[in-house]
Design an enzyme around this catalytic site. Structure first.
Site, PDB file in Angstrom:
ATOM      1  N   CYS A 115       0.774  -1.103  -0.072  1.00  0.00           N
ATOM      2  CA  CYS A 115      -0.003  -0.111   0.018  1.00  0.00           C
ATOM      3  C   CYS A 115       0.851   1.249  -0.017  1.00  0.00           C
ATOM      4  CB  CYS A 115      -0.848   0.056   1.217  1.00  0.00           C
ATOM      5  SG  CYS A 115      -1.980  -1.491   1.433  1.00  0.00           S
ATOM      6  N   HIS A 255      -3.437   6.792   3.044  1.00  0.00           N
ATOM      7  CA  HIS A 255      -3.685   5.662   2.507  1.00  0.00           C
ATOM      8  C   HIS A 255      -5.232   5.172   3.244  1.00  0.00           C
ATOM      9  CE1 HIS A 255      -4.325   1.396   1.517  1.00  0.00           C
ATOM     10  NE2 HIS A 255      -4.099   1.071   2.471  1.00  0.00           N
ATOM     11  N   ASN A 285     -10.121  -0.548   0.238  1.00  0.00           N
ATOM     12  CA  ASN A 285      -8.655  -0.185   0.511  1.00  0.00           C
ATOM     13  C   ASN A 285      -8.442  -1.025  -0.989  1.00  0.00           C
ATOM     14  OD1 ASN A 285      -6.068  -1.105   0.801  1.00  0.00           O
ATOM     15  ND2 ASN A 285      -6.437  -1.477   2.947  1.00  0.00           N
TER      16      ASN A 285
END
Ligand code: UT7
Length: 328
Positions: A115, A255, A285
């Protein structure tokens, strides 16, 4: 040695038309809209069709970013594609995107930092632009995570979604651009988020497939705490390095891991909720794609404009984390 300021001069994003709602997930695993919404903030995520793959979304986002930068694909010197879900193990998704968009003068490569990959890419190319080694870089975060998610594991399958975001970086005026950027990792936390099968360690065998070892496995609860601490601490570090305080920041783009993580980072940093961007309800996500998608949405919505001070921070498997402070 030259000292050219590198900034973000164009952005774009793309995602599949397919949508997986919490109601859809209720039919697949033992979960509920109420649980997913209250524990993650997610209402839906985009999901690629069987015949769709990572580079397609990366290319669409890239072309949009290049156009908005007022450039052509041939102007791009390097393509860094951050992805954990490449089209295939070889060649790199960056090289595949290079061919798809016709960036014939670029070097294409991948960054494998989960990520945090977009921040890793930005940090790498910033110094290449600053030193005059290259002029224009394309940093892409692109993922089709839903093909790596185990839809029998309710603790991971509800959070991930698919999509891509891209940014073109190039020379900008002296008082603009990337003011501070940093990346970190700690591989000791390997097993908090990993896909054990399919590589050179376990390989791909009937047994690894039967054991579902090629799917992502996550100890979400343990990651949660490390994620909050890492993103908040590196954000504070970036601000101190550039000589700013949180009050100077116009918007924080973290994020998009979990709404509760975003809220906890904001509270630890002392930033009011309205200054922290969130799109997790619609995208879930999307790993390396989450920051560039969010950044492009902020620009489209006028939340980031000329002069805005933007703090981006990421955390992901590895574990990896990073932060970037940019004046637009
Ligand atoms: O992208 C960067 C890396 N990833 C992250 O940063 C993810 C960070 N972690 C998270 O977002 C959260 O930990 C999750 C959303 C993954 C899980 O939320 P949680 O609040 O940490 O739940 P938990 O794992 O502590 O589980 C609590 C309970 C358990 O039941 P018991 O043992 O208390 O009876 C789970 O079995 O919730 C249960 N549970 C679920 N129930 C309904 C776990 N997943 C689900 C589900 N639906 N989908």
């Amino acid at each position: 040695m030259s000292n050219i300021n590198a900034g973000i001069i164009g952005t774009g994003h793309s995602y599949p038309d397919g949508v997986l709602t919490n109601a859809d997930l209720e039919k697949i695993v033992d979960t509920s809209d109420e649980w997913i919404t209250s524990r993650t903030g997610i209402k839906q995520r985009h999901k690629a069709a069987d015949n769709e793959y990572t580079s397609q979304f990366g290319s669409k986002a890239a072309l949009q970013a290049i156009e908005r930068a007022g450039l052509t694909p041939e102007d791009v010197d390097i393509i860094v594609c951050a992805t954990t879900t490449p089209d295939q193990i070889m060649p790199s998704t960056g090289a595949l995107i290079q061919a798809q968009i016709g960036a014939k003068n670029a070097a294409g490569m991948d960054v494998f930092a989960a990520c945090s990959g977009f921040i890793y890419g930005v940090t790498m190319v910033e110094s290449m632009i600053r030193t005059g080694q290259i002029r224009y870089a394309l940093v892409i975060g692109a993922e089709v995570l839903t093909k790596y998610v185990d839809y029998t594991d309710r603790s991971t399958c509800v959070i991930f979604g698919d999509g891509a975001g891209a940014a073109v970086l190039g020379p900008v005026a002296e008082n603009k651009g990337i003011l501070a950027t940093k990346i970190r990792s700690d591989g000791r936390y390997e097993e908090q988020l990993y896909a054990p099968g399919g590589g050179t360690k376990l390989g791909t065998t009937h047994e690894t497939i039967d054991n579902r070892e090629h799917f992502f496995k996550m100890k979400g609860n343990e990651l949660f705490k490390v994620a909050v601490r890492s993103m908040a601490d590196i954000s504070a570090e970036m601000l101190a390095k550039a000589g700013y305080t949180v009050d100077d920041v116009d918007i924080v783009i973290p994020h998009q891991a979990n709404q509760r993580i975003t809220d906890a980072v904001a509270s630890r940093l002392g930033v009011p909720e309205e200054k922290v961007y969130s799109n997790i309800a619609y995208h879930g996500n999307t790993s390396s794609a989450s920051i560039p998608i969010a950044l492009d949405e902020c620009i489209e919505q006028g939340k980031v404009k000329e002069g805005s001070l933007v703090l981006m921070t990421a955390f992901g498997g590895g574990v990896t984390w990073g932060g970037t402070l940019v004046r637009f």
